[in-house]
Scaffold this motif. Structure first.
Motif, PDB file in Angstrom:
ATOM      1  N   GLU A  28       2.881   7.940   3.667  1.00 27.99           N
ATOM      2  CA  GLU A  28       1.506   7.464   3.584  1.00 27.99           C
ATOM      3  C   GLU A  28       1.180   6.965   2.180  1.00 27.99           C
ATOM      4  O   GLU A  28       0.492   5.962   2.009  1.00 27.99           O
ATOM      5  CB  GLU A  28       0.535   8.571   3.992  1.00 27.99           C
ATOM      6  CG  GLU A  28       0.508   8.842   5.480  1.00 27.99           C
ATOM      7  CD  GLU A  28       0.109   7.608   6.272  1.00 27.99           C
ATOM      8  OE1 GLU A  28      -0.988   7.070   6.049  1.00 27.99           O
ATOM      9  OE2 GLU A  28       0.926   7.162   7.106  1.00 27.99           O
ATOM     10  N   LEU A  29       1.679   7.664   1.153  1.00 26.47           N
ATOM     11  CA  LEU A  29       1.469   7.211  -0.220  1.00 26.47           C
ATOM     12  C   LEU A  29       2.118   5.853  -0.440  1.00 26.47           C
ATOM     13  O   LEU A  29       1.527   4.946  -1.041  1.00 26.47           O
ATOM     14  CB  LEU A  29       2.048   8.234  -1.203  1.00 26.47           C
ATOM     15  CG  LEU A  29       2.049   7.826  -2.693  1.00 26.47           C
ATOM     16  CD1 LEU A  29       0.620   7.630  -3.184  1.00 26.47           C
ATOM     17  CD2 LEU A  29       2.776   8.868  -3.534  1.00 26.47           C
ATOM     18  N   ARG A  31       2.806   3.514   1.728  1.00 29.81           N
ATOM     19  CA  ARG A  31       2.247   2.399   2.497  1.00 29.81           C
ATOM     20  C   ARG A  31       0.780   2.129   2.186  1.00 29.81           C
ATOM     21  O   ARG A  31       0.278   1.037   2.443  1.00 29.81           O
ATOM     22  CB  ARG A  31       2.417   2.641   3.998  1.00 29.81           C
ATOM     23  CG  ARG A  31       1.366   3.506   4.638  1.00 29.81           C
ATOM     24  CD  ARG A  31       1.557   3.594   6.147  1.00 29.81           C
ATOM     25  NE  ARG A  31       0.420   4.262   6.777  1.00 29.81           N
ATOM     26  CZ  ARG A  31      -0.672   3.647   7.202  1.00 29.81           C
ATOM     27  NH1 ARG A  31      -0.799   2.339   7.057  1.00 29.81           N
ATOM     28  NH2 ARG A  31      -1.647   4.317   7.770  1.00 29.81           N
ATOM     29  N   SER A  32       0.079   3.108   1.632  1.00 31.17           N
ATOM     30  CA  SER A  32      -1.363   2.950   1.429  1.00 31.17           C
ATOM     31  C   SER A  32      -1.720   2.186   0.157  1.00 31.17           C
ATOM     32  O   SER A  32      -2.792   1.595   0.069  1.00 31.17           O
ATOM     33  CB  SER A  32      -2.052   4.319   1.415  1.00 31.17           C
ATOM     34  OG  SER A  32      -1.554   5.119   0.355  1.00 31.17           O
ATOM     35  N   THR A  33      -0.821   2.195  -0.844  1.00 27.57           N
ATOM     36  CA  THR A  33      -1.089   1.465  -2.079  1.00 27.57           C
ATOM     37  C   THR A  33       0.168   0.728  -2.540  1.00 27.57           C
ATOM     38  O   THR A  33       1.285   1.217  -2.359  1.00 27.57           O
ATOM     39  CB  THR A  33      -1.533   2.410  -3.213  1.00 27.57           C
ATOM     40  OG1 THR A  33      -0.439   3.269  -3.577  1.00 27.57           O
ATOM     41  CG2 THR A  33      -2.719   3.267  -2.788  1.00 27.57           C
ATOM     42  N   LYS A  34      -0.051  -0.430  -3.142  1.00 30.89           N
ATOM     43  CA  LYS A  34       1.090  -1.200  -3.652  1.00 30.89           C
ATOM     44  C   LYS A  34       1.835  -0.423  -4.737  1.00 30.89           C
ATOM     45  O   LYS A  34       3.061  -0.354  -4.731  1.00 30.89           O
ATOM     46  CB  LYS A  34       0.610  -2.543  -4.212  1.00 30.89           C
ATOM     47  CG  LYS A  34       1.746  -3.432  -4.703  1.00 30.89           C
ATOM     48  CD  LYS A  34       1.224  -4.640  -5.463  1.00 30.89           C
ATOM     49  CE  LYS A  34       0.401  -5.545  -4.609  1.00 30.89           C
ATOM     50  NZ  LYS A  34       0.029  -6.812  -5.324  1.00 30.89           N
ATOM     51  N   TRP A  35       1.090   0.193  -5.656  1.00 29.05           N
ATOM     52  CA  TRP A  35       1.749   0.907  -6.739  1.00 29.05           C
ATOM     53  C   TRP A  35       2.461   2.166  -6.258  1.00 29.05           C
ATOM     54  O   TRP A  35       3.478   2.565  -6.828  1.00 29.05           O
ATOM     55  CB  TRP A  35       0.737   1.246  -7.839  1.00 29.05           C
ATOM     56  CG  TRP A  35       0.589   0.124  -8.811  1.00 29.05           C
ATOM     57  CD1 TRP A  35      -0.462  -0.733  -8.935  1.00 29.05           C
ATOM     58  CD2 TRP A  35       1.569  -0.305  -9.767  1.00 29.05           C
ATOM     59  NE1 TRP A  35      -0.226  -1.665  -9.909  1.00 29.05           N
ATOM     60  CE2 TRP A  35       1.033  -1.436 -10.437  1.00 29.05           C
ATOM     61  CE3 TRP A  35       2.841   0.145 -10.112  1.00 29.05           C
ATOM     62  CZ2 TRP A  35       1.708  -2.109 -11.446  1.00 29.05           C
ATOM     63  CZ3 TRP A  35       3.533  -0.535 -11.119  1.00 29.05           C
ATOM     64  CH2 TRP A  35       2.966  -1.636 -11.765  1.00 29.05           C
ATOM     65  N   GLY A  36       1.939   2.774  -5.208  1.00 34.52           N
ATOM     66  CA  GLY A  36       2.632   3.916  -4.634  1.00 34.52           C
ATOM     67  C   GLY A  36       4.017   3.526  -4.153  1.00 34.52           C
ATOM     68  O   GLY A  36       5.010   4.222  -4.401  1.00 34.52           O
ATOM     69  N   TYR A  89       2.884  -8.034   0.797  1.00 39.49           N
ATOM     70  CA  TYR A  89       2.007  -8.435  -0.296  1.00 39.49           C
ATOM     71  C   TYR A  89       2.168  -9.889  -0.726  1.00 39.49           C
ATOM     72  O   TYR A  89       1.596 -10.308  -1.728  1.00 39.49           O
ATOM     73  CB  TYR A  89       2.223  -7.501  -1.487  1.00 39.49           C
ATOM     74  CG  TYR A  89       1.858  -6.059  -1.157  1.00 39.49           C
ATOM     75  CD1 TYR A  89       0.541  -5.712  -0.877  1.00 39.49           C
ATOM     76  CD2 TYR A  89       2.823  -5.061  -1.116  1.00 39.49           C
ATOM     77  CE1 TYR A  89       0.194  -4.401  -0.558  1.00 39.49           C
ATOM     78  CE2 TYR A  89       2.486  -3.737  -0.806  1.00 39.49           C
ATOM     79  CZ  TYR A  89       1.172  -3.427  -0.521  1.00 39.49           C
ATOM     80  OH  TYR A  89       0.834  -2.135  -0.204  1.00 39.49           O
ATOM     81  N   LYS A 169      -6.669  -2.932   4.782  1.00 43.61           N
ATOM     82  CA  LYS A 169      -6.317  -2.841   3.368  1.00 43.61           C
ATOM     83  C   LYS A 169      -4.899  -2.341   3.118  1.00 43.61           C
ATOM     84  O   LYS A 169      -4.333  -2.598   2.048  1.00 43.61           O
ATOM     85  CB  LYS A 169      -7.311  -1.959   2.619  1.00 43.61           C
ATOM     86  CG  LYS A 169      -7.274  -0.488   3.000  1.00 43.61           C
ATOM     87  CD  LYS A 169      -8.247   0.313   2.149  1.00 43.61           C
ATOM     88  CE  LYS A 169      -8.174   1.806   2.456  1.00 43.61           C
ATOM     89  NZ  LYS A 169      -9.092   2.583   1.589  1.00 43.61           N
ATOM     90  N   THR A 170      -4.287  -1.655   4.077  1.00 44.52           N
ATOM     91  CA  THR A 170      -2.922  -1.157   3.866  1.00 44.52           C
ATOM     92  C   THR A 170      -1.865  -2.241   4.063  1.00 44.52           C
ATOM     93  O   THR A 170      -0.727  -2.072   3.650  1.00 44.52           O
ATOM     94  CB  THR A 170      -2.623   0.018   4.811  1.00 44.52           C
ATOM     95  OG1 THR A 170      -2.858  -0.391   6.169  1.00 44.52           O
ATOM     96  CG2 THR A 170      -3.484   1.224   4.476  1.00 44.52           C
TER      97      THR A 170
END
Length: 311
Positions: A28-29, A31-36, A89, A169-170
């Motif tokens: 989840e981390l 996929r939820s944020t680009k930097w993650g 992205y 947003k994901t």
């Protein structure tokens, strides 16, 4: 547990559930944020490659992490994670057909690598079980059955041209034609592969790892199974390459080494994938589809739900 695995206590199950939920949480981390995703699948692996894995995954080490297969599997899984991020992205890239075919190619290559490993384990001739590259294996007809099942599973990969990026947003990579029918057949094949080839590690890399991507695909983000699979596989392999003693010393749960268990796991895998391929070929013939271009399950309820939830 008594048929496939030796019994384990509450501590063993607690560790297993911790592994399952940790993989799901880091997925989840990622996929939820680009930097993650960048941190987990680019920065961390670079650091581990330079400072850790030359020691923990050295050739010939006592835990078997130094084999060609482990190294290839590690970087092919990470390459998949990074490519999927590039698609997610980069709107221009996600519109190119050649770019969309790569997820299917990466998936197929990973399955064929494992099928090759099953055939290799048969070639060892360890009919009564033996340690090869510091991993316990038992050669038998199950290796051949499951190797064939893996090839059939690759043949059944379909609908890659319909891959798109979700509008939320994901920005998940959605493959609507990869519905539950294929996922279940894959899971049965992959469990049998881990049971055959990494037997005494399969309690984690078979059961826990498969559930860590299947649960999100069914209940958290439908249509993104391949993305979930790439993330959790990459995370697990990085962990194993870093802490190779985990399944052998820290929290071991061994298989029963029962030939009947190996045979049944691979027989179920083979039957499931024969049925899958036969079902898909019938739909292709009946609807006059091109399996290299057309989506097969476009009229199904599962397909429609995934598309509606992500456009």
């Amino acid at each position: 547990m008594g048929f496939f695995y030796e019994a384990t206590g509450l501590t063993g199950w607690a560790i297993w559930f911790f592994v399952l939920f940790a993989l799901m949480a880091f997925n989840e981390l990622g996929r939820s944020t680009k930097w993650g995703g960048i941190i987990l699948f680019l920065i961390v692996p670079i650091g581990l490659t330079i400072f850790v894995w030359p020691t923990t995954a050295a050739p010939g080490n006592e835990y078997g992490t130094g084999t060609w297969f482990n190294w290839v599997k590690t970087y092919s899984a990470l390459a998949g994670c990074l490519w999927f991020m590039a698609l997610r992205y980069s709107p221009k890239l996600a519109k190119k057909k050649w770019a969309l075919c790569l997820p299917a190619a990466i998936l197929g290559i990973n399955i064929l690598e494992a099928a090759l490993r099953d055939f290799q384990c048969f070639s060892y001739g360890a009919w009564n079980g033996a340690y090869v590259d510091n991993l316990w294996v038992m050669s038998g007809s199950w290796n051949i059955m499951n190797g064939i099942a893996g090839i059939l599973n690759v043949i059944a990969i379909c609908g890659w041209a319909g891959i798109f990026i979700s509008k939320d947003k994901t920005k998940d990579m959605i493959w609507p034609d990869m519905i539950w029918v294929w996922i279940i057949a894959y899971d049965l094949w992959n469990f049998a592969y881990t049971y055959n080839c990494i037997a005494d590690h399969s309690f984690y890399c078979g059961l826990a790892l498969l559930l860590s991507c299947t649960i999100p695909a069914f209940f958290i983000k439908k249509g993104a199974w391949l993305q979930h699979r790439a993330h959790t596989l990459g995370l697990w392999i990085m962990f194993v390459m870093t802490v190779p003693s985990f399944a052998d010393r820290i929290a071991p749960v061994s298989t029963t080494h029962n030939p009947k268990a190996f045979f049944i796991a691979s027989l179920v895998s083979l039957i499931a994938n024969v049925v899958l391929v036969a079902y898909q070929f019938n739909k292709i013939r009946k609807n006059k589809l091109n399996p290299l271009k057309d989506e097969i399950y476009v009229g199904s309820k599962a397909y429609k739900q995934v598309v509606q939830e992500n456009i």
